[in-house]
Scaffold this active site. Structure first.
Site, PDB file in Angstrom:
ATOM      1  N   ASN A 172      10.117  21.664  -4.515  1.00  0.00           N
ATOM      2  CA  ASN A 172      10.391  22.169  -3.020  1.00  0.00           C
ATOM      3  C   ASN A 172       9.937  21.078  -1.825  1.00  0.00           C
ATOM      4  O   ASN A 172      10.488  20.987  -0.741  1.00  0.00           O
ATOM      5  CB  ASN A 172       9.761  23.753  -2.564  1.00  0.00           C
ATOM      6  CG  ASN A 172       8.466  23.663  -2.998  1.00  0.00           C
ATOM      7  OD1 ASN A 172       7.593  22.816  -3.451  1.00  0.00           O
ATOM      8  ND2 ASN A 172       7.669  24.577  -2.513  1.00  0.00           N
ATOM      9  N   GLU A 270      -2.146  25.018  -7.998  1.00  0.00           N
ATOM     10  CA  GLU A 270      -1.529  25.726  -6.506  1.00  0.00           C
ATOM     11  C   GLU A 270      -0.326  26.177  -6.756  1.00  0.00           C
ATOM     12  O   GLU A 270       0.666  25.751  -7.206  1.00  0.00           O
ATOM     13  CB  GLU A 270      -1.530  24.455  -5.676  1.00  0.00           C
ATOM     14  CG  GLU A 270      -1.406  24.953  -4.156  1.00  0.00           C
ATOM     15  CD  GLU A 270      -0.082  25.231  -3.881  1.00  0.00           C
ATOM     16  OE1 GLU A 270       0.283  26.305  -3.706  1.00  0.00           O
ATOM     17  OE2 GLU A 270       0.806  24.447  -3.261  1.00  0.00           O
ATOM     18  N   GLU A 478      -6.655  21.172  -1.921  1.00  0.00           N
ATOM     19  CA  GLU A 478      -5.773  19.804  -1.624  1.00  0.00           C
ATOM     20  C   GLU A 478      -5.887  19.444  -0.018  1.00  0.00           C
ATOM     21  O   GLU A 478      -6.076  20.422   0.698  1.00  0.00           O
ATOM     22  CB  GLU A 478      -4.435  19.936  -2.046  1.00  0.00           C
ATOM     23  CG  GLU A 478      -4.492  20.077  -3.634  1.00  0.00           C
ATOM     24  CD  GLU A 478      -2.856  20.137  -4.157  1.00  0.00           C
ATOM     25  OE1 GLU A 478      -1.889  20.346  -3.414  1.00  0.00           O
ATOM     26  OE2 GLU A 478      -2.835  19.351  -5.327  1.00  0.00           O
TER      27      GLU A 478
END
Ligand code: ADP
Length: 498
Positions: A172, A270, A478
C-alpha cells in the site's frame, strides 16, 4: 559505489515505464550483494488499473534470500565501523535523490500500485522525510555513564547495531513503509535484506537504485522479491538475522512472531488497524467531514490508519452525513494517471471482493446505502466510493478491516457509548475524534486504547512522530526519536581498577 546494470527492456511492457527520465531506476532483477541478479524463475507484475502485465520480475526463493543474508552479514562489521557522520551523509543523499527523481518514482508507483499520481508524489516526499530525519538521528546514538556502585569503577552504557535486519513490507505504501525501516536501520549500522510485496517490486528496486547512487555500500541493502513463504522462512530461520521488522496483516505478523521465537529475534510489527472516528455533538462538522474524507479515502481506503468505523453523535448525525456525502460525491474515480483522479483501483481481486462482501453484509443487516455501494462502471478493480448509514456493530466492517473505499456510520448518544464502541476491537492502531471541548478531548484521548490519536485532524502520520499500535496492531514504533531504538542493542560495560 556499486554499478547499476542496464535495464533489460524485454522485461518491461508498460509504455509510461519506458519513458522515465532515468531508465536505470527501472530494474526487474533481484538486488543481492550490490549486483542485479537474474533468477531462474520470474513472475508478472500487473497494473491494477488496467490489469495489463507491466513487467516480468525475477522471482526469488530461499536460495537467493540466503545469499542476501550472507551478503548483509559480511557487510555488518564495516557498516558498524563506519562513522555515524558518514552514514548520515549517505542517508541525506538518498533523501535528496528521491526528491530529484520524484516524478520517475511516482510513475513507477502509480503504475504498479494504482494510487493517483499526486498521492504517489506525496509518498515520495513523505519517504524522503524519513531519510532526512534518520540522517540526523544517526549522529545522536548516545550512551550513558551511570554512577558506579563500587570504588574505582565506571559503568558505561553504549548502543550497538542489532545486526542483520530482515524487512518485510506491504504494497500500500511500497516506498514509505520501507523508508522508515531502512533509514533507521542504516542509521543504526544494520545491513538489511528487504522482501517487498510481490505486488510492488518495481518501486522497491527503484529505491534500491537510488540507494546505489547515494553510495550505500555493497551488501548493506539487498532486495529479494518473490516467494513469500520461502523468503520469509529463510529470514526467520537464519541465526544471522537478528531483527525482523514487518508491516502487513495481523495474520502474517502473528506467524512471523511465532517463527521469530526459535532464534529469539528482536521483532517490530506494524499490523492492521480498525480505526474509529468519533464526531461529538460540539464538533466543527465541516472540519470533521474533511478529516473523514482524507482519512477514509486516501489511497482508496487502503492504509492501515484509515478510518474503518465512524461513530457520529445523534444530535449531528444527519448534518454530518449530508456534509460527508457531498465530499464523497466529488471524488473522481479512475486510472491514477488521469488528471484529477482521486480514487484508484483496489490492489487485487481479493481486496475488491472484501469491499463488496462488507457492503453486501451491511445491506443484509439493514444499513442504508447513501452513496455508491457497487462496482464502478469502469469495471476491473474499481469500486465506487461508498457511504453507508444506519450501520451497527454486528456488521462485518466493525470487526474486520475493510481496506477499501467504504465509510460506514454508526449513531451514538453518550460519550461512554462511543468509547465502548471504539475500544471494542482486538486492534489498537489509530483513532480520530472531533470536539472543541478541551476536557472531553483529554478524557477521550486517555481512554482510547490505541497507539496514535488525531484530535480534530484526519492525517497524523509524519517522520517526527512515533508510528505504531497497541493490542494486536503491533509492537514497536517507527519514525521519531524512538524509531532508531528498534535497531539498537544496549550494552553495559563495567570498568574496574581505575
Ligand atoms: P496484505 O494482506 O496487506 O498483503 P500480508 O501480511 O499478506 O498483507 O503481506 C505483507 C507482506 O508480508 C508482503 O510482503 C507479503 O509477501 C509478506 N508475507 C506474506 N506471507 C508471508 C510469510 N508467510 N512469510 C513472510 N512474509 C510473508
Amino acid at each position: 559505489m556499486l554499478s547499476v546494470c542496464m535495464l533489460n527492456k524485454n522485461h518491461v511492457r508498460e509504455s509510461k515505464l519506458m519513458k522515465l527520465n532515468n531508465p536505470d531506476l527501472l530494474q526487474t532483477k533481484a538486488f543481492i550483494n550490490g549486483f542485479w541478479v537474474e533468477t531462474s524463475a520470474s513472475y508478472a507484475v500487473l497494473n491494477p488499473a488496467s490489469l495489463v502485465e507491466v513487467a516480468q520480475v525475477s522471482k526469488c526463493g530461499a536460495k537467493e534470500c540466503n545469499a542476501a543474508i550472507n551478503a548483509a552479514h559480511t557487510a555488518l562489521t564495516p557498516l558498524k565501523k563506519m562513522l555515524a557522520k558518514e552514514r548520515s551523509a549517505i542517508l541525506r543523499k538518498i533523501a535528496t535523490l528521491m526528491l530529484e527523481h520524484k516524478d520517475d518514482l511516482a510513475t513507477i508507483l502509480t503504475t504498479e500500485q494504482g494510487k493517483n499520481y499526486t498521492e504517489a508524489q506525496g509518498e515520495i516526499i513523505y519517504s524522503a522525510g524519513f531519510f532526512e530525519w534518520f540522517a540526523e538521528e544517526a549522529k545522536r546514538i548516545y550512551g550513558d555513564i551511570i554512577p558506579a556502585t563500587k570504588p574505582n569503577t565506571k559503568i558505561m552504557v553504549t548502543k550497538e547495531a542489532v545486526g542483520v535486519v530482515g524487512a518485510i513490507t506491504p504494497w500500500n505504501f511500497p516506498l514509505a513503509m520501507f523508508a522508515r525501516k531502512f533509514a533507521a536501520a542504516f542509521a543504526a549500522g544494520c545491513p538489511v535484506v528487504w522482501k517487498p510485496s510481490e505486488e510492488t517490486p518495481l518501486s522497491a528496486n527503484a529505491l534500491a537504485s537510488i540507494c546505489v547512487l547515494a553510495g550505500v555500500p555493497q551488501g548493506c541493502l539487498n532486495v529479494v522479491s518473490g516467494d513469500a513463504v520461502q523468503i520469509g522462512g529463510a529470514l526467520m530461520q537464519s541465526n544471522k538475522v537478528r531483527k525482523i521488522t514487518f508491516t502487513g496483516s495481523t495474520r502474517t505478523g502473528k506467524l512471523l512472531m511465532r517463527q521469530a521465537a526459535d532464534t529469539v529475534k528482536k521483532v517490530s510489527l506494524e499490523l492492521g488497524g480498525n480505526a474509529p472516528f468519533i464526531v461529538f455533538a460540539d464538533a466543527d462538522l465541516d472540519a470533521a467531514a474533511e478529516g473523514a474524507l482524507q482519512s477514509k479515502f486516501r489511497n482508496t481506503g487502503q492504509t492501515c490508519v484509515c478510518v474503518n468505523r465512524f461513530f457520529i453523535h445523534d444530535a449531528v448525525y444527519d448534518e454530518f452525513i449530508a456534509k460527508f456525502v457531498a465530499k464523497i460525491a466529488a471524488l473522481k474515480v479512475g486510472d491514477g494517471f488521469m488528471p484529477g483522479a482521486t480514487q484508484g483501483p483496489l490492489i487485487n481481486q481479493m481486496a475488491f471482493d472484501k469491499v463488496a462482501a462488507h457492503v453486501a453484509d451491511a445491506k443484509l443487516k439493514g444499513a442504508t446505502i447513501v452513496h455508491g455501494g457497487k462496482p464502478h462502471a469502469l469495471g476491473g478493480l474499481f469500486y465506487e466510493p461508498t457511504l453507508i448509514s444506519n450501520a451497527n456493530s454486528s456488521m462485518l466492517f466493525n470487526t474486520e478491516e475493510t481496506f477499501g473505499p467504504l465509510a460506514a456510520c454508526i449513531r451514538f448518544k453518550t460519550t461512554e457509548e462511543a468509547l465502548e464502541l471504539a475500544d471494542n476491537s482486538e486492534t489498537g492502531l489509530a483513532a480520530y475524534f472531533y470536539t472543541k471541548d478541551l476536557a472531553l478531548a483529554f478524557q477521550v484521548a486517555e481512554q482510547l486504547e490505541v497507539g496514535m490519536i488525531g484530535i480534530n485532524d484526519g492525517i497524523i502520520s509524519n517522520e517526527v512522530a512515533p508510528f505504531g499500535g497497541v493490542k494486536e496492531s503491533g509492537i514497536g514504533r517507527e519514525g521519531s526519536k524512538y524509531g532508531i531504538d528498534e535497531y539498537l542493542n544496549i550494552k553495559y560495560t563495567l570498568i574496574a581498577g581505575l
